[in-house]
Design an enzyme around this catalytic site. Structure first.
Site, short mmCIF file in Angstrom:
data_model
loop_
_atom_site.label_atom_id
_atom_site.label_comp_id
_atom_site.label_asym_id
_atom_site.label_seq_id
_atom_site.Cartn_x
_atom_site.Cartn_y
_atom_site.Cartn_z
N THR A 1 -2.28 5.42 1.57
CA THR A 1 -3.03 4.80 1.21
C THR A 1 -3.12 4.32 3.26
O THR A 1 -1.84 3.46 3.68
CB THR A 1 -3.06 3.43 0.62
N LEU B 1 1.10 -1.19 -0.03
CA LEU B 1 0.25 -0.07 0.27
C LEU B 1 1.13 1.22 0.01
O LEU B 1 1.80 1.24 0.62
CB LEU B 1 -0.74 -0.01 1.69
N ASP B 2 0.88 2.56 -0.66
CA ASP B 2 1.54 3.59 -0.85
C ASP B 2 1.20 4.13 0.40
O ASP B 2 0.90 3.35 1.33
CB ASP B 2 0.59 3.87 -2.12
N VAL B 3 2.15 4.84 0.50
CA VAL B 3 2.30 6.09 2.51
C VAL B 3 1.06 5.99 2.31
O VAL B 3 0.83 6.54 3.59
CB VAL B 3 3.83 6.72 1.39
#
Length: 938
Positions: A729, A725-727
């Site tokens: 999210t 998951l990106d930073v």
């Protein structure tokens, strides 16, 4: 704020960011640089808004004030640059792309220098704003350190324009990259070029001919597709009623009338054919406009200007006059006569006449497309092929270059190959003069655009002399050789020939010589060779890891992409290469690339990082996947009781036998498999590297500290995340030490759907939902969501929320889907993977809302039990996709949400709501197995 002056400065900054954020999307060759700069500037907004609205009497010192003032100047420059890039001719913008890249770099540097003067770490700001500004400042620093490199493929395609005729594939590629894909795009481009000519008082930077030529070729390509006219009625009305003032460049300098059949004389000036013919028939030997003596009286049709005149007439409602060629012979007839006499010299002339005739045919073939057709139809190709074996070096040069120019025409390629030219061209490549060898290489490149010819050229022995030219040639010769080798190696058999001919060593020398100007080509060839087993082995033997890591650290965007592709090919299944990567400290470089590289570079860097994470697990526990273990055994790196083990099926007992892998003894006890579900907080990166102070794995420090107490005598596991998951999210992510489990549920073949809640800035309408449901392109693949639903409004919240279900799991897929609909995400949370939802233990619920409100116990985790693992598809013989795949129209059903139920109409599937509101089939997106849903509020 402490003073009115400071408040004014911040207000100006807020207004500037808003203006820049409101600029339209860029639709030309500069769109990547345009988008990068605009995105970074938008991220500065929270800093200015929080300082302006905070009212906390924060005093700015002189350094801060100077920094903010410099930032205003820099942002104004950025605004002007962004506006200028979006205006004018797209072709002209593409031709000066390097100059534009320099301007973007200057503006980026000025913004970074201004930010460096601001002590924002001393401001009383929220933690999230601090983190975001630090991240943005770091991005500006990186961008300042390396200028964005223009699209290499675009530059190659534009370079072909100067040589004359373009192949259809290149023209189509240019049409897409320049966003000139409809008739109305071409009309606007024509008017932009016309306005440019008027405003500059002549041809802009002497590039008008090239611009006009390219516009005509793109127009011909677009007209074949016959796209619909997408221009607005208002624009049509404006164009219809525009005063039809004839541009000076469209008037004949002699008659001052609109030219019907423009032709070019030897001085380069353009006239109406009938007018200049009368001038010549009267005995004049000079150019009427420049008074220069004409070197010859041949008239060359100016098809580009003729096409522009036609576009102008169509745009302004002027009837295009029909040309009258009775005043003199057509250019084609004139050229046929000349061509016929030249062929006579090739057949019966002496060596001097043959050399002269070959040279003139070379020039005629370069001049225009009609000449190339006429020369081929006259039977010149077999005669030119015979001259390739001439002992006269200059004749040989002219012959091979004439064939190069003729090969631009697709039909001529087949004729050249059919008369047996390839072996003769290869012989020139081996034994000819420097110029002849270079043009022979370029000819082979041109011919190799046809797939069957790749096989024939490789079989004729062309690759070894091409490699020689790559090492010994002039800079131009090296480029010709490299492009030919790259094109030939698209065919698998030629990859083997190139590797066995020793291409890797010279490519590595070119790669290490940054001043040689061949790094781009060398990396591109290495990337294509690395996809073949023999190529991969040869490259690995050259020990390229250090050079490749340095390229990824400091190279251009394209080189970083190709470098990561080579690394991925080398590291896949090779533990030794992965260990070298770890020793070189490549993880940080790859992490940066996975965040800021091109789409392909992000994918490759992410894949290599996953391999590095797995090797960490192997080093800790000396346990790997079955395939990795087999490779270790076949490489002779496994011993059992002192003997090398060569058979994967060997039975051993870790408690009794002494097993060594890479010199390390396998422990008698292995860590148990651990499966954890985490509610990921914002600001944490999905990485297991210890250097990341805010990694997801750091949230398990207490869990690991208490491991020995909870599991006495058991080795500690090495944890890593399943997928990413990106930073920014939040939400559900699985953490484990089971590589096979991670591979199973993260791979797209598992078909596990993922459900997200996206909070949106601004209102959401039906058109937005339909746009999201129709999907968008992510990483070059069309991604369509399984479901899209507008959730009921929360009582105490003003922002809209969307429930989006996807199954691809590509990088930033949900964010790209929302962005493609013209919406902006405020926050994003994942709540489900497959049939496993974010557990109640990690959530609290607000029952007063009409839908679940996810108030996170962020950073908390639970251990997964067998039923929960089963919900993730683990332990089943067949893929478990949950109720979603079996009943896609009822997933996530809530008593307060309006869901859709399927029905079948005579003309195909239709979806209706419970209140019988019909939605057309075209508005329904399709998920796995062609099923999906679009959920709209009534």
């Amino acid at each position: 704020m402490a003073s009115k002056e400071e408040g004014d400065i911040l207000s100006q900054l807020v207004d500037l960011v808003k203006v820049i954020s409101g600029l339209p999307d860029c639709r030309n060759a500069s769109r990547k640089m345009y988008g990068n700069l605009m995105r970074r500037i938008k991220l500065l907004s929270p800093l200015f808004e929080e300082l302006k609205d905070g009212e906390k009497q924060q005093k700015l010192d002189e350094g801060d004030l100077k920094g903010f003032n410099d930032l205003i100047i820099a942002l104004n420059m950025a605004l002007e640059l962004l506006k200028s890039v979006n205006d004018g001719s797209k072709i002209f913008q593409a031709l000066q792309i390097e100059k534009t890249a320099g301007k973007f770099h200057v503006v980026t540097s000025q913004i970074e220098e201004a930010l460096s003067q601001i002590h924002y770490e001393s401001f009383d700001l929220s933690e999230e704003v601090h983190e975001q500004i630090e991240l943005v400042h770091a991005q500006f620093k990186r961008a300042k350190g390396r200028m964005d490199s223009p699209d290499l493929q675009l530059q190659i395609d534009l370079a072909k324009v100067s040589s004359g005729e373009l192949d259809t594939e290149t023209v189509m590629r240019l049409s897409e990259k320049l966003c000139l894909t409809t008739v109305n795009d071409l009309k606007r481009e024509s008017l932009a070029i016309h306005d440019m000519v008027i405003s500059t008082g002549g041809y802009p930077e002497d590039r008008f001919a090239m611009m006009s030529f390219l516009l005509k070729k793109i127009k011909d390509c677009v007209m074949l597709g016959n796209p619909e006219d997408d221009i607005s009625e208002e624009e049509k009305s404006v164009m219809r009623h525009r005063s039809p003032v004839i541009p000076d460049d469209f008037r004949c300098p002699i008659s001052l009338e609109l030219m019907k059949d423009p032709v070019i004389v030897s001085t380069g000036q353009t006239y109406e054919r009938s007018s200049i013919q009368k001038w010549l028939d009267a005995g004049h030997k000079t150019c009427p406009k420049t008074q220069q003596t004409l070197l010859h009286t041949a008239l060359t049709p100016n098809y580009v200007l003729k096409s522009l005149i036609a576009l102008w007439c169509e745009s302004n409602g002027v009837e295009l006059p029909k040309a009258n060629n009775k005043a003199g012979r057509s250019g084609a007839e004139c050229d046929r006569t000349v061509i016929g006499s030249l062929l006579q010299k090739l057949v019966i002339g002496d060596s001097d006449e043959q050399r002269s005739a070959a040279g003139e045919l070379r020039l005629l073939a370069k001049r225009n497309a009609d000449n190339r057709v006429c020369i081929a139809e006259a039977g010149a190709i077999p005669l030119l092929v015979e001259l390739l074996s001439s002992r006269d070096g200059r004749t040989q040069e002219h012959a091979v270059t004439a064939l190069l120019n003729l090969s631009i025409n697709d039909a001529n390629k087949g004729v050249i190959v059919n008369v047996g030219a390839i072996p003769e061209i290869v012989d020139v490549l081996k034994n000819g003069s420097t110029e002849a060898r270079e043009n022979a290489a370029a000819t082979l490149f041109s011919l190799s655009s046809v797939d069957e010819n790749k096989v024939a050229i490789g079989a004729a022995g062309a690759i070894p002399p091409l490699i020689d030219l790559l090492q010994e040639g002039t800079p131009r010769g090296k480029k010709d050789a490299a492009t030919a080798i790259f094109n030939l190696c698209i065919y698998q058999g030629n990859k083997v020939r190139a590797v066995r001919a020793g291409i890797v060593a010279p490519l590595m020398r070119l790669l290490k010589d940054a001043s040689g100007g061949m790094m781009d080509e060398a990396l591109a060839i290495l990337a294509i060779l690395a996809s073949h087993h023999e190529g991969k082995m040869a490259i690995a033997e050259a020990e390229p890891m250090g050079v490749l890591v340095e390229v990824i650290r400091t190279g251009s965007a394209r080189n970083r992409e190709n470098g990561s592709a080579v690394l991925w090919s080398l590291c896949a299944g090779d533990v030794r290469c992965l260990k070298i990567m770890k020793e070189l400290g490549a993880e940080e470089v790859l992490k940066e690339l996975s965040e800021n590289g091109t789409d392909r570079a992000k994918r490759k860097a992410g894949s290599v990082l996953e391999l590095l994470q797995r090797i960490e697990s192997v080093e800790t526990t000396l346990v790997a996947s079955r395939r990795s273990c087999e490779e270790l055994i076949f490489d002779g790196r496994v011993t059992v009781n002192g003997s090398v083990c060569n058979t994967p099926q060997t039975k051993v007992d870790p408690k009794k036998d002494m097993i060594y892998v890479n010199g390390n003894r396998l422990p008698k006890k292995l860590p148990p498999k651990v499966y954890l579900a985490l509610n990921k907080p914002k600001g944490y990166i999905c990485s297991s590297a210890e250097s990341q102070t805010k990694s997801v794995i750091s949230l398990f420090d207490d869990y690991m500290k208490s491991w020995d107490k909870r599991n006495p005598g058991q080795p500690k596991p090495r944890l890593f995340t399943v997928g990413r998951l990106d930073v920014a999210t939040t939400g559900l992510i699985i953490v484990t030490n089971d590589g096979e489990f991670a591979q199973k549920i993260s791979h797209p073949s598992s078909g596990l759907s993922k459900e997200y809640i996206a909070t949106i800035d601004g209102a959401v309408h039906k058109r937005h939902l339909i746009a999201i449901s129709e999907g968008t392109v992510v990483d070059g693949v069309r991604c369509i969501p399984d479901a899209v639903e507008l959730l009921p409004q929360q009582l105490d919240k003003s922002r809209s929320r969307l429930r989006i279900v996807v199954h691809e799991g590509r990088n930033h897929e949900v964010r790209e889907l929302v962005k493609s609909a013209g919406l902006q995400i405020y926050s994003l949370k994942r709540i489900r993977i497959g049939a496993f939802r974010l557990p109640p233990d990690l959530l609290s619920f607000d029952r007063l809302a009409t839908y679940f409100l996810f108030i996170g116990r962020f950073g908390k985790h639970i251990e997964l039990k067998p039923p929960q693992l089963k919900a993730l598809g683990w332990g089943e013989k067949q893929r478990l996709a949950g109720v979603w795949l079996e009943c896609p129209l009822s997933v996530g059903r809530c008593e307060h949400s309006k869901m859709l139920t399927p029905s079948v109409a005579a003309d195909g599937p239709t979806v209706t709501t419970r209140l019988s509101k019909t939605i057309s089939p075209s508005s329904i997106s399709h998920g796995p197995q062609g099923r999906g849903t679009l959920i709209l509020p009534l």
